[in-house]
Design an enzyme around this catalytic site. Structure first.
Site, mmCIF file in Angstrom:
data_model
loop_
_atom_site.group_PDB
_atom_site.id
_atom_site.type_symbol
_atom_site.label_atom_id
_atom_site.label_comp_id
_atom_site.label_asym_id
_atom_site.label_seq_id
_atom_site.Cartn_x
_atom_site.Cartn_y
_atom_site.Cartn_z
ATOM 1 N N ASP A 12 23.460 43.513 35.335
ATOM 2 C CA ASP A 12 23.080 42.837 34.100
ATOM 3 C C ASP A 12 24.245 43.089 33.135
ATOM 4 O O ASP A 12 25.029 44.022 33.325
ATOM 5 C CB ASP A 12 21.772 43.443 33.572
ATOM 6 N N ASP A 14 24.226 42.407 29.087
ATOM 7 C CA ASP A 14 23.832 42.930 27.766
ATOM 8 C C ASP A 14 23.072 44.257 27.908
ATOM 9 O O ASP A 14 22.037 44.303 28.571
ATOM 10 C CB ASP A 14 22.901 41.934 27.050
HETATM 11 C C1 BG6 Z 1 19.774 38.750 27.857
HETATM 12 C C2 BG6 Z 1 19.376 39.649 26.725
HETATM 13 O O1 BG6 Z 1 20.875 39.290 28.531
HETATM 14 O O2 BG6 Z 1 20.105 37.449 27.379
HETATM 15 C C3 BG6 Z 1 18.261 39.008 25.925
HETATM 16 O O3 BG6 Z 1 18.941 40.889 27.248
HETATM 17 C C4 BG6 Z 1 18.684 37.629 25.450
HETATM 18 O O4 BG6 Z 1 17.954 39.843 24.833
HETATM 19 C C5 BG6 Z 1 19.071 36.783 26.661
HETATM 20 O O5 BG6 Z 1 17.631 36.990 24.741
HETATM 21 C C6 BG6 Z 1 19.547 35.394 26.275
HETATM 22 O O6 BG6 Z 1 20.765 35.503 25.569
HETATM 23 P P1 BG6 Z 1 21.512 34.312 24.841
HETATM 24 O O7 BG6 Z 1 22.883 34.887 24.569
HETATM 25 O O8 BG6 Z 1 21.565 33.159 25.798
HETATM 26 O O9 BG6 Z 1 20.743 33.983 23.629
HETATM 27 MG MG MG Z 2 20.214 43.797 29.521
#
Ligand code: BG6
Ligand code: MG
Length: 214
Positions: A12, A14
Site C-alpha cells: 500500500d 499512503d
Molecule cells: C488511500 C487512502 O490510499 O487512497 C485513503 O488510504 C484515500 O485515505 C484513498 O481516501 C483515495 O485517495 P485519493 O488520492 O484518490 O483521494
Molecule cells: Mg494506507
C-alpha cells in the site's frame, strides 16, 4: 520472525511508504470544518484504504443534512484540491526512515514489488518521492472498480508481477487493506494503525522488519 520466502510484495502507499495519511486527514478536516461537520482522527482511521467518495460518505454519517450528488462531487473535489496542493511539498526526503533501505534490499534480492493503492494520486506521489520507476507494477485508484476491503487492487497487482497471490506479502496500514489481502488469499502484513487488526498475520514495528520476513 518466521521467514516466509515470499515471491513478491505488494505495498500500500499512503501511510506505508509515505505519511500522506496525515495529509488526507488535513484535507478532509478542511472540508468538514467548512461544512460544520464533526470530524476527528478516530473517524479518520475508517477512511484508510477507502476510496475518495466512500470516505466522503463516512464523513457525512456525522450530519443529518442531505447533500445532492453535485454537492458531494464538489466536496470531494474541494478535499482533493487541498490534498493535491499539500502534495507539492513532498520530496524524496519525506520517505520514512528505512523505506529506501528496504526497497534497495528487495531490488538486490530480485523480488518483484508492486504498489496496490486505492488512491488516484498514487503515481503523482511516487513521482514526487523519486519512486516513479522503482516498482515492477503500480495498480491505483484509477484502475479499480471496487475499493478495499475488496481484493481487486491486490489481485491485479499480483497478476501484474506474475506472482501467485498465496506467495505474495501485502504490506498495509489500513484495516480495510488487511481484510482485502485476506480475501485475496495473500499474506497480510500490518504496519501502523493496522497492527491492532486480528486478521494480520505479521505486525511490523518498522518497515525494516520486512527484511526479516523474506
Ligand atoms: C488511500 C487512502 O490510499 O487512497 C485513503 O488510504 C484515500 O485515505 C484513498 O481516501 C483515495 O485517495 P485519493 O488520492 O484518490 O483521494
Ligand atoms: Mg494506507
Amino acid at each position: 520472525m518466521e521467514r516466509l520466502k515470499p515471491q513478491g510484495i505488494v505495498f500500500d502507499l499512503d501511510g506505508v511508504l509515505v505519511s500522506t495519511d496525515e495529509l488526507h486527514y488535513r484535507g478532509w478536516k478542511a472540508l468538514a470544518d467548512r461544512e460544520g461537520i464533526p470530524f476527528d482522527r478516530t473517524i479518520n482511521h475508517r477512511l484508510r484504504g477507502v476510496s475518495r467518495m466512500e470516505s466522503l460518505d463516512i464523513i457525512l454519517e456525522a450530519t443529518k443534512k442531505a447533500y445532492t450528488v453535485a454537492e458531494k462531487a464538489e466536496m470531494a473535489t474541494f478535499k482533493n484540491s487541498v490534498y493535491v496542493r499539500s502534495l507539492e511539498a513532498i520530496t524524496p526526503k519525506d520517505l520514512p526512515p528505512g523505506v529506501p533501505e528496504v526497497l534497495a534490499a528487495l531490488k538486490t534480492r530480485g523480488l518483484p514489488i508492486a504498489i496496490g493503492s486505492s488512491s488516484k494520486n498514487a503515481r503523482l506521489i511516487l513521482g514526487r518521492l523519486g519512486l516513479a520507476e522503482t516498482f515492477d507494477a503500480v495498480v491505483d485508484g484509477n484502475e479499480i472498480t471496487k475499493s478495499k476491503p475488496d481484493p481487486e487492487v491486490f489481485l491485479k497487482a499480483a497478476l501484474r508481477i506474475g506472482v501467485a497471490p498465496a506467495l505474495c506479502l501485502v504490506v498495509e496500514d489500513a484495516v480495510a487493506g488487511i481484510r482485502a489481502a485476506v480475501t485475496a488469499g495473500m499474506i497480510p502484513v500490518a504496519i501502523g494503525d493496522a497492527t491492532h487488526c486480528p486478521e494480520a498475520r505479521y505486525r511490523l514495528t518498522t518497515i525494516l522488519d520486512i527484511i526479516d520476513l523474506i
